[in-house]
Design a protein around this motif. Structure first.
Motif, mmCIF file in Angstrom:
data_model
loop_
_atom_site.group_PDB
_atom_site.id
_atom_site.type_symbol
_atom_site.label_atom_id
_atom_site.label_comp_id
_atom_site.label_asym_id
_atom_site.label_seq_id
_atom_site.Cartn_x
_atom_site.Cartn_y
_atom_site.Cartn_z
ATOM 1 N N ALA A 150 29.451 -21.801 -4.938
ATOM 2 C CA ALA A 150 30.005 -22.049 -3.609
ATOM 3 C C ALA A 150 28.911 -21.919 -2.558
ATOM 4 O O ALA A 150 29.132 -22.127 -1.384
ATOM 5 C CB ALA A 150 31.138 -21.068 -3.319
ATOM 6 N N TYR A 151 27.751 -21.543 -3.001
ATOM 7 C CA TYR A 151 26.636 -21.305 -2.090
ATOM 8 C C TYR A 151 25.470 -22.170 -2.507
ATOM 9 O O TYR A 151 25.301 -22.446 -3.681
ATOM 10 C CB TYR A 151 26.205 -19.829 -2.155
ATOM 11 N N GLY A 152 24.656 -22.551 -1.545
ATOM 12 C CA GLY A 152 23.497 -23.368 -1.898
ATOM 13 C C GLY A 152 22.293 -22.513 -2.188
ATOM 14 O O GLY A 152 21.261 -22.672 -1.555
ATOM 15 N N GLU A 153 22.416 -21.569 -3.119
ATOM 16 C CA GLU A 153 21.289 -20.668 -3.422
ATOM 17 C C GLU A 153 20.252 -21.405 -4.247
ATOM 18 O O GLU A 153 20.329 -21.403 -5.466
ATOM 19 C CB GLU A 153 21.762 -19.448 -4.219
ATOM 20 N N LEU A 154 19.310 -22.006 -3.563
ATOM 21 C CA LEU A 154 18.328 -22.826 -4.257
ATOM 22 C C LEU A 154 17.502 -22.029 -5.254
ATOM 23 O O LEU A 154 17.179 -22.529 -6.329
ATOM 24 C CB LEU A 154 17.407 -23.526 -3.250
ATOM 25 N N ASP A 155 17.172 -20.771 -4.915
ATOM 26 C CA ASP A 155 16.373 -19.970 -5.848
ATOM 27 C C ASP A 155 17.172 -19.666 -7.123
ATOM 28 O O ASP A 155 16.647 -19.740 -8.225
ATOM 29 C CB ASP A 155 15.867 -18.680 -5.190
ATOM 30 N N MET A 156 18.474 -19.367 -6.967
ATOM 31 C CA MET A 156 19.300 -19.099 -8.147
ATOM 32 C C MET A 156 19.513 -20.372 -8.964
ATOM 33 O O MET A 156 19.516 -20.341 -10.188
ATOM 34 C CB MET A 156 20.660 -18.513 -7.742
ATOM 35 N N ILE A 157 19.683 -21.494 -8.274
ATOM 36 C CA ILE A 157 19.874 -22.768 -8.967
ATOM 37 C C ILE A 157 18.604 -23.116 -9.750
ATOM 38 O O ILE A 157 18.671 -23.533 -10.904
ATOM 39 C CB ILE A 157 20.243 -23.885 -7.961
ATOM 40 N N LYS A 158 17.462 -22.895 -9.127
ATOM 41 C CA LYS A 158 16.181 -23.156 -9.796
ATOM 42 C C LYS A 158 16.046 -22.263 -11.022
ATOM 43 O O LYS A 158 15.675 -22.718 -12.107
ATOM 44 C CB LYS A 158 15.028 -22.890 -8.809
ATOM 45 N N GLU A 159 16.392 -20.984 -10.878
ATOM 46 C CA GLU A 159 16.300 -20.063 -12.014
ATOM 47 C C GLU A 159 17.275 -20.466 -13.123
ATOM 48 O O GLU A 159 16.939 -20.431 -14.303
ATOM 49 C CB GLU A 159 16.589 -18.626 -11.570
ATOM 50 N N ALA A 160 18.488 -20.882 -12.742
ATOM 51 C CA ALA A 160 19.482 -21.309 -13.729
ATOM 52 C C ALA A 160 18.957 -22.505 -14.519
ATOM 53 O O ALA A 160 19.109 -22.573 -15.743
ATOM 54 C CB ALA A 160 20.802 -21.662 -13.037
ATOM 55 N N THR A 161 18.297 -23.432 -13.825
ATOM 56 C CA THR A 161 17.726 -24.604 -14.495
ATOM 57 C C THR A 161 16.628 -24.174 -15.461
ATOM 58 O O THR A 161 16.560 -24.648 -16.590
ATOM 59 C CB THR A 161 17.174 -25.595 -13.447
ATOM 60 N N GLU A 162 15.797 -23.233 -15.024
ATOM 61 C CA GLU A 162 14.726 -22.733 -15.892
ATOM 62 C C GLU A 162 15.293 -22.028 -17.123
ATOM 63 O O GLU A 162 14.691 -22.044 -18.191
ATOM 64 C CB GLU A 162 13.808 -21.781 -15.113
ATOM 65 N N LEU A 163 16.471 -21.415 -16.958
ATOM 66 C CA LEU A 163 17.110 -20.708 -18.074
ATOM 67 C C LEU A 163 17.877 -21.651 -18.997
ATOM 68 O O LEU A 163 18.410 -21.230 -20.010
ATOM 69 C CB LEU A 163 18.062 -19.628 -17.535
ATOM 70 N N GLY A 164 17.984 -22.918 -18.611
ATOM 71 C CA GLY A 164 18.599 -23.880 -19.509
ATOM 72 C C GLY A 164 19.860 -24.562 -19.015
ATOM 73 O O GLY A 164 20.460 -25.352 -19.743
ATOM 74 N N ALA A 165 20.296 -24.277 -17.779
ATOM 75 C CA ALA A 165 21.455 -25.000 -17.247
ATOM 76 C C ALA A 165 21.056 -26.466 -17.072
ATOM 77 O O ALA A 165 19.943 -26.762 -16.649
ATOM 78 C CB ALA A 165 21.899 -24.408 -15.915
ATOM 79 N N ILE A 166 21.971 -27.377 -17.418
ATOM 80 C CA ILE A 166 21.611 -28.792 -17.354
ATOM 81 C C ILE A 166 21.825 -29.393 -15.976
ATOM 82 O O ILE A 166 21.201 -30.375 -15.621
ATOM 83 C CB ILE A 166 22.364 -29.617 -18.422
ATOM 84 N N MET A 167 22.728 -28.794 -15.183
ATOM 85 C CA MET A 167 22.954 -29.272 -13.813
ATOM 86 C C MET A 167 23.817 -28.267 -13.083
ATOM 87 O O MET A 167 24.293 -27.302 -13.675
ATOM 88 C CB MET A 167 23.600 -30.660 -13.803
ATOM 89 N N HIS A 168 24.033 -28.517 -11.789
ATOM 90 C CA HIS A 168 24.919 -27.627 -11.028
ATOM 91 C C HIS A 168 25.769 -28.452 -10.072
ATOM 92 O O HIS A 168 25.393 -29.561 -9.687
ATOM 93 C CB HIS A 168 24.118 -26.577 -10.253
#
Length: 127
Positions: free
Chosen positions: A82-100
């Motif tokens: 619900a938030y545009g946390e770019l740093d968390m989104i970037k970390e999630a991608t690095e951890l293997g999330a395919i998209m958000h």
């Protein structure tokens, strides 16, 4: 065999909506309001894809993502926030999330993304 989707969100309304949408698409769906239950479901049912909220009380989305990938690195994870946390989104991608997807998300876009990920067919370009 049916593809399995795990929906992890502390908001009951979101879980119900997504369960309804993806069940009607023919997927076997599981729900978890928190990380502990989510990881139990991952171990027991090995979902093909996890729709994971970033902000969950107790164990946050990044922690859950790390554990899911440790259990089975082939499970696809789509983050919801619900938030545009770019740093968390970037970390999630690095951890293997395919998209958000950012809430409120377009349900048709999310459905298309899930269908695309779970029904990947190699395409050949050209003739």
């Amino acid at each position: 065999m049916d593809k399995k989707i795990l929906i992890v969100d502390d908001q009951n309304g979101i879980r119900m909506l997504l369960t309804e949408v993806f069940s009607s698409e023919g997927y076997q769906t599981y729900q978890a309001p928190n990380g502990k239950i989510a990881l139990e479901i991952v171990r027991e049912h090995a979902p093909d894809l996890v729709l994971l909220d970033m902000k969950i009380p107790g164990m946050d989305g990044l922690d859950i993502l790390k554990h899911v990938k440790k259990i089975d690195s082939s499970i696809k994870v789509i983050m919801m926030t619900a938030y545009g946390e770019l740093d968390m989104i970037k970390e999630a991608t690095e951890l293997g999330a395919i998209m958000h997807f950012t809430k409120p998300f377009d349900i048709d876009e999310l459905r298309l993304a899930v269908n695309t990920e779970l029904h990947e067919t190699p395409t050949t370009l050209g003739t």
